[in-house]
Scaffold this active site. Structure first.
Site: not given
Length: 253
Positions: A57, A129
């Site tokens: 990701s 993230k």
């Protein structure tokens, strides 16, 4: 005959110590290892903690199976900044539940090394993230080029995965107090705040943030200090008190 036999006569223990340099060497090695373990534990507890990257990701910034060190002094006492890469606990069920693994013959050793900070801690589920919105920020997607804006300023995110053009996924949110909005650099392959708006509005609670990713420590060929790309957010103004609502921003906790 010596005047003071007590001074000239060595005890058996003293002879043993003097006559066993290998034992002295082992003692020194043991002391060094003990100090290293204590220092590692203190560093892991108060300064840095190791984690591994379980997914793609954050490509190309972070690759799957990278090992990173996280600065535990962020978000407290040092505040988060837009663009920081953060590791946070999955308290909201973003990840599928995992089944406990059957302990192996060396599980105790792995747990011990993780406890003192020499191995990544895998006892809890974590995600990594990039912070796009801080408390009060108005975050919107997208313009005609699928770009995100924060407080009315369009971001030219040069850290995004260059291999893919981001797909527009519209949202319009205002980040509540005590929360952040996070997105992955591999924008088309990241189940981030955009994908989980049904849970807590997609926002991450600041107390769930373990810290700020500081360096890639492994593999050696990828060693580097991680950048928060402050230039991308330099022109973003402070949140406007007048811009406190959006079409999808939650008003609850």
């Amino acid at each position: 005959m010596p005047e003071n036999p007590e001074q000239d006569a060595a005890t058996p223990d003293e002879d043993g110590k003097k006559g066993n340099p290998f034992l002295l060497w082992l003692k020194e090695i043991g002391t060094v290892i003990g100090i290293a373990v204590v220092l590692s534990f203190l560093i892991k507890t108060f300064l840095f903690k190791a984690f591994f990257i379980p997914s793609e990701s954050m490509v190309a910034t972070l690759e799957k199976d990278d090992r990173i060190f996280v600065n535990l002094l962020v978000p407290e006492p040092f505040a988060l900044q837009r663009g920081d890469i953060v590791v946070f606990k999955d308290t909201q069920g973003w990840l599928p539940a995992t089944q406990p693994e059957t302990p192996g013959p060396f599980t105790w050793l792995q747990d011990s090394l993780a406890f003192v900070g020499l191995l990544p801690d895998e006892t809890e589920q974590h995600l990594v993230k990039r912070v796009i919105g801080l408390p009060g920020d108005h975050v919107v997607c997208c313009d005609s080029q699928a770009r995100v804006s924060v407080n009315g300023t369009v971001l030219d995110e040069d850290y995004l995965n260059p291999a893919e053009t981001p797909i527009a996924q519209p949202f319009d949110v205002v980040v509540p107090a005590g929360k952040i909005w996070v997105m992955g650099d591999n924008r088309n392959n990241s189940a981030d705040s955009r994908e989980h708006r049904e849970v807590n509005g997609g926002f991450i609670n600041l107390p769930d943030v373990e810290g700020k990713a500081a360096v890639i420590a492994w593999p050696v060929g990828r060693w580097q200090v991680l950048d928060n790309h402050a230039e991308v957010f330099r022109s973003v103004p402070a949140p406007s008190p007048e811009d406190t609502n959006s079409s999808t921003a939650p008003t609850g906790k």
